[in-house]
Scaffold this active site. Structure first.
Site, mmCIF file in Angstrom:
data_model
loop_
_atom_site.group_PDB
_atom_site.id
_atom_site.type_symbol
_atom_site.label_atom_id
_atom_site.label_comp_id
_atom_site.label_asym_id
_atom_site.label_seq_id
_atom_site.Cartn_x
_atom_site.Cartn_y
_atom_site.Cartn_z
ATOM 1 N N LYS A 79 0.856 -1.202 0.000
ATOM 2 C CA LYS A 79 0.000 0.000 0.000
ATOM 3 C C LYS A 79 0.887 1.246 0.000
ATOM 4 O O LYS A 79 1.898 1.286 0.718
ATOM 5 C CB LYS A 79 -0.895 -0.033 1.249
ATOM 6 N N SER A 154 -9.630 1.636 2.794
ATOM 7 C CA SER A 154 -8.779 2.378 1.897
ATOM 8 C C SER A 154 -7.735 1.527 1.166
ATOM 9 O O SER A 154 -7.193 1.970 0.164
ATOM 10 C CB SER A 154 -8.049 3.474 2.679
ATOM 11 N N SER A 178 -9.821 -0.707 6.955
ATOM 12 C CA SER A 178 -9.219 -0.576 5.626
ATOM 13 C C SER A 178 -8.502 -1.797 5.070
ATOM 14 O O SER A 178 -8.133 -1.803 3.892
ATOM 15 C CB SER A 178 -8.257 0.602 5.606
HETATM 16 N N1 GLN Z 1 -13.019 3.785 5.982
HETATM 17 C C1 GLN Z 1 -12.583 4.219 7.260
HETATM 18 C C2 GLN Z 1 -12.298 5.695 7.220
HETATM 19 O O1 GLN Z 1 -12.579 6.280 6.246
HETATM 20 C C3 GLN Z 1 -11.393 3.437 7.696
HETATM 21 C C4 GLN Z 1 -10.146 3.875 7.053
HETATM 22 C C5 GLN Z 1 -8.968 3.049 7.433
HETATM 23 O O2 GLN Z 1 -9.088 2.002 8.072
HETATM 24 N N2 GLN Z 1 -7.801 3.537 7.093
HETATM 25 O O3 GLN Z 1 -11.802 6.257 8.135
#
Ligand code: GLN
Length: 480
Positions: A79, A154, A178
């Site tokens: 990532k 994400s 994410s």
């Molecule tokens: N979708 C969640 C957010 O927008 C989690 C993001 C993540 O785990 N980095 O914060």
């Protein structure tokens, strides 16, 4: 060579049997990425020369008769919020568009010393804020199971790369879901380790009390292999701990929390979970209904604590240390540098969270928001502690619906936030959890309305092995 079917285990066996060389496999991955990625858009950058060099090292070691570690030569995707020395690391943000990392993240150091092959960096929502990769400043990744749909986020680029056969496995990061949510949407395995199990050194911080790096892979066995390789105490991250290798528990009882089977849970998702419970029962696992009464406050609590921490972490992008020279050129003083950098460099969602975060931390509001959210966080942790007095593991859906359409939720941030309702409590409590694809009894991947479905197993602190082993037992059921 069927790249899509290659697991870490199969690759390792094939390499030892000389069915292929590591360089051959790496070359085939790059060829395949060239044809496939224009439609998926999982990768932000590729580093072929470095990857081939790593692969050569694995091949040379084998020719010399040296013992080969399980990750030697394995092509992985990372990532793009994890630093690799000398390589671009953008966090999918314009503000870091040209930033090259000055050092290796600890997880990367570990992968390099295990002689893994890093193919490239994968797309994400800007600074890991989002659930679909639509917040990336550069591109939206597509779900390999249905190109009209999001891969989740994400870590959507990592999940899509693995699902499409463009990497054997990958690393993602998980602050509120994410790793697990994109794994769920794409039909692969995603493990969020216990808070502290893996060093965060060299991970671009989002919310430091919630962030964890973890593996995305095709099987729970591969997830275990990668987790073993990256876990452990690191002097560079004072929150990391060495838990040693805790064996999995015997005679497992699995808890089903009432609060996770709510209105809004898609029918297909509920049916897939029922199927999993039936199968696990037939394998001898005992089930028990439990209650996690403060679940309904988790999302609100997260959307106070996370932006508070994120706004503090993002303060470092001041246009001086990570300058985007172009935009700063006309600035006459420090304030103008800040303004031009931050207003031009950050996307809409990131700005939204900076504003939210500075608000909840501001004097006069700190007690009523931030402090209160911390107290709610404690209640949520206690819910889990109590539940874990009765059961060893908790089973839930990963997300309320299957992968949604690209564009479906971009105008409604609240809707987008809701897709993490089942994953967020786990981060607040610092627990390990895994998302595993549901299979049908014929061994094929389960499809909910044509899309992958997954289930989530939550374990006790540092008991990754419990959830990994249940996952492996479940997967074996379908081996032919
Ligand atoms: N979708 C969640 C957010 O927008 C989690 C993001 C993540 O785990 N980095 O914060």
């Amino acid at each position: 060579m069927d790249l899509n079917n290659l697991t870490i285990r199969k690759f390792h066996d094939g390499l030892l049997k000389k069915e292929f060389s590591a360089v051959e496999v790496a070359e085939s991955f790059f060829d395949f990425i060239k044809t496939k990625d224009p439609e998926i858009k999982a990768y932000l950058s590729l580093e072929k020369d470095e990857a081939i060099n790593q692969a050569k090292k694995a091949d040379t070691a084998l020719t010399k008769g040296q013992e080969l570690g399980i990750l030697a030569g394995v092509p992985l995707a990372i990532k793009d919020n994890i630093l690799i020395e000398g390589q671009l690391c953008t966090a999918a943000s314009k503000i870091l568009e040209n930033y090259r990392a000055a050092y290796d993240a600890t997880v990367i150091k570990k992968l390099k010393s295990a002689n893994a092959v890093i193919l490239g960096k994968t797309n994400l929502d800007e600074f890991a804020m989002g659930s679909s990769t639509e917040n990336s400043a550069f591109q939206t990744t597509r779900n390999p199971a249905d190109l009209e749909r999001v891969p989740g986020g994400s870590s959507g680029g990592s999940a899509a790369a693995v699902a499409a056969g463009m990497a054997i496995a990958a690393l993602g990061s998980d602050t509120g879901g994410s790793i697990r949510q994109p794994a769920n949407f794409c039909g692969v395995v995603g493990l969020k380790p216990t808070y502290g199990a893996v060093s965060r050194y060299g991970l671009i911080a989002m919310a430091s009390s919630l962030d964890q790096i973890g593996p995305i892979a095709k099987t729970a066995e591969d997830a275990e292999i990668l987790f073993d390789a990256i876990a452990g105490k690191d002097p560079m991250d004072s929150t990391s701990v060495d838990s040693g290798k805790i064996q999995d528990s015997k005679n497992i009882t699995i808890g089903i929390p009432d609060e996770y089977f709510i209105e809004g849970l898609a029918k297909e998702t509920a049916m897939a979970i029922d199927e999993v419970i039936k199968n696990l029962k037939s394998l001898g696992f005992k089930f028990k209904k439990i209650s996690l009464p403060h679940t309904e406050y988790a999302l609100s609590c997260y959307y106070i604590i996370m932006p508070a921490e994120a706004s503090a972490n993002l303060a470092r992008y001041d246009g001086i240390r990570y300058a985007r020279i172009k935009e700063t050129a006309g600035a006459k003083n420090l304030k103008e540098i800040y303004f031009s950098q931050r207003s031009g460099g950050f996307g809409k969602e990131v700005k939204r969270r900076i504003i939210l975060g500075t608000f909840v931390l501001s004097s006069g509001y700190y007690d009523s928001y931030y402090l209160k959210a911390q107290k709610v966080r404690t209640l949520i942790k206690e819910d889990f502690n109590k539940a874990f007095e009765e059961v060893d593991v908790i089973l839930t859906p990963v997300s309320p619906t299957p992968a949604f359409k690209i564009g479906e939720k971009t105008d409604n941030p609240l809707e987008m936030y809701l897709s993490d309702i089942f994953t967020i409590p786990v981060n607040l409590a610092g627990l390990p959890a895994i998302s595993i694809p549901v299979k049908e009894n014929n061994g094929h991947a389960h499809r909910q309305a044509g899309l992958p479905a997954g289930f989530q197993l939550i374990g006790k602190h540092f008991r990754e092995m419990d959830i990994l082993k249940i996952g492996q037992t479940y997967e074996k059921m379908f081996d032919n």
